[in-house]
Scaffold this active site. Structure first.
Site, PDB file in Angstrom:
ATOM      1  N   LYS A  83      -7.214 -62.308  -8.002  1.00  0.00           N
ATOM      2  CA  LYS A  83      -8.107 -61.509  -8.858  1.00  0.00           C
ATOM      3  C   LYS A  83      -7.781 -61.834 -10.319  1.00  0.00           C
ATOM      4  O   LYS A  83      -6.614 -61.793 -10.730  1.00  0.00           O
ATOM      5  CB  LYS A  83      -7.848 -60.035  -8.584  1.00  0.00           C
ATOM      6  CG  LYS A  83      -9.032 -59.141  -8.779  1.00  0.00           C
ATOM      7  CD  LYS A  83      -8.655 -57.754  -8.292  1.00  0.00           C
ATOM      8  CE  LYS A  83      -9.775 -56.780  -8.419  1.00  0.00           C
ATOM      9  NZ  LYS A  83      -9.298 -55.407  -8.289  1.00  0.00           N
TER      10      LYS A  83
HETATM   11  C1  E4P Z   1     -11.418 -52.900  -7.573  1.00  0.00           C
HETATM   12  O1  E4P Z   1     -11.431 -54.096  -7.454  1.00  0.00           O
HETATM   13  C2  E4P Z   1     -11.252 -52.236  -8.882  1.00  0.00           C
HETATM   14  O2  E4P Z   1     -10.053 -52.598  -9.463  1.00  0.00           O
HETATM   15  C3  E4P Z   1     -11.363 -50.731  -8.710  1.00  0.00           C
HETATM   16  O3  E4P Z   1     -12.458 -50.444  -7.869  1.00  0.00           O
HETATM   17  C4  E4P Z   1     -11.439 -49.977 -10.021  1.00  0.00           C
HETATM   18  O4  E4P Z   1     -11.733 -48.633  -9.770  1.00  0.00           O
HETATM   19  P1  E4P Z   1     -11.568 -47.481 -10.862  1.00  0.00           P
HETATM   20  O5  E4P Z   1     -12.601 -47.669 -11.922  1.00  0.00           O
HETATM   21  O6  E4P Z   1     -11.780 -46.207 -10.087  1.00  0.00           O
HETATM   22  O7  E4P Z   1     -10.179 -47.608 -11.402  1.00  0.00           O
END
Ligand code: E4P
Length: 215
Positions: A83
């Site tokens: 990522k």
């Molecule tokens: C997933 O890949 C993201 O990092 C995550 O869904 C972020 O979510 P949040 O906005 O609730 O922190």
């Protein structure tokens, strides 16, 4: 639409895997920090439980650092996905990893332009953050819909992970908007299969069953 779990909690994943509902997992530094455990240990444990893709995020902000981390993380498990943040360096690293055959998930996407850039750079997955857009008064799901339209229109191969999911409505709308995947917090998932009328229905059936003559 595939379901990923958005969590670093191994126990949560083990429980929901039993229901056949986990097509993959996404993590981020915040989710990993919550667990208070070594990053590599958590990712390797998750990769052993889940056969689908498991996203692990780099923390470097420069290309060399991102690539160094990514190439190391890629050796941790066959189903690990790197990522990377949606920045110029993130795009360059994504493209390099694409050339090396390493799967990537470009995260923190908030516009069609960003999604298009990431897809063209060779991202395996692109992650628009629906909830965080809603938080600032912008329709996050509209972005998912538009990204799907653009990917299809130009035959781009990236898959959309609807991220930053906050409720049942988001999951349903993500499916309607054409997200390939929704990544859902483990704490939210039970809300998807629960309904008050189901509980009332079970209670009524059991009450009526008491009236059935017993042999
Ligand atoms: C997933 O890949 C993201 O990092 C995550 O869904 C972020 O979510 P949040 O906005 O609730 O922190």
């Amino acid at each position: 639409m595939k379901f990923y779990l958005d969590t670093g909690n191994v126990e949560e994943i083990k429980r929901i895997v039993k229901l056949g509902l986990v097509d993959g997992v996404t993590t981020n530094p915040t989710l990993i920090a919550k667990e208070g455990r070594v990053f590599k240990d958590v990712i390797q444990e998750i990769c052993a439980i889940v056969s689908g893709p498991v996203s692990a995020e780099v923390i470097s902000l420069d290309v060399a650092g991102m690539l160094k981390e990514a190439r190391d993380i890629a050796t941790w498990a066959p189903n690990v996905v790197i990522k990377l943040p949606m920045t110029e360096a993130g795009l360059e690293a994504t493209h390099q990893l694409y050339l090396e055959g390493i799967k990537t998930n470009v995260t923190l996407i908030f516009s069609v332009a960003q999604g298009l850039m990431a897809a063209k750079a060779g991202a395996t997955y692109i992650s628009p953050f629906v909830g965080r857009l809603d938080d600032i008064g912008v329709d996050g799901m509209k972005l998912v819909k538009e990204l799907r339209q653009v990917l299809d229109q130009y035959g781009l191969k990236s898959e959309i992970i609807a991220a930053s999911i906050r409720g049942i409505g988001h999951v349903e709308q993500a499916a309607l908007a054409g997200a390939h995947i929704a990544t859902i917090p483990g704490t939210l998932l039970p809300a998807l299969w629960k309904h008050p009328l189901t509980d009332i229905g079970i209670e009524r059936f059991l009450k009526d069953w008491e009236k059935v003559p017993k042999p």
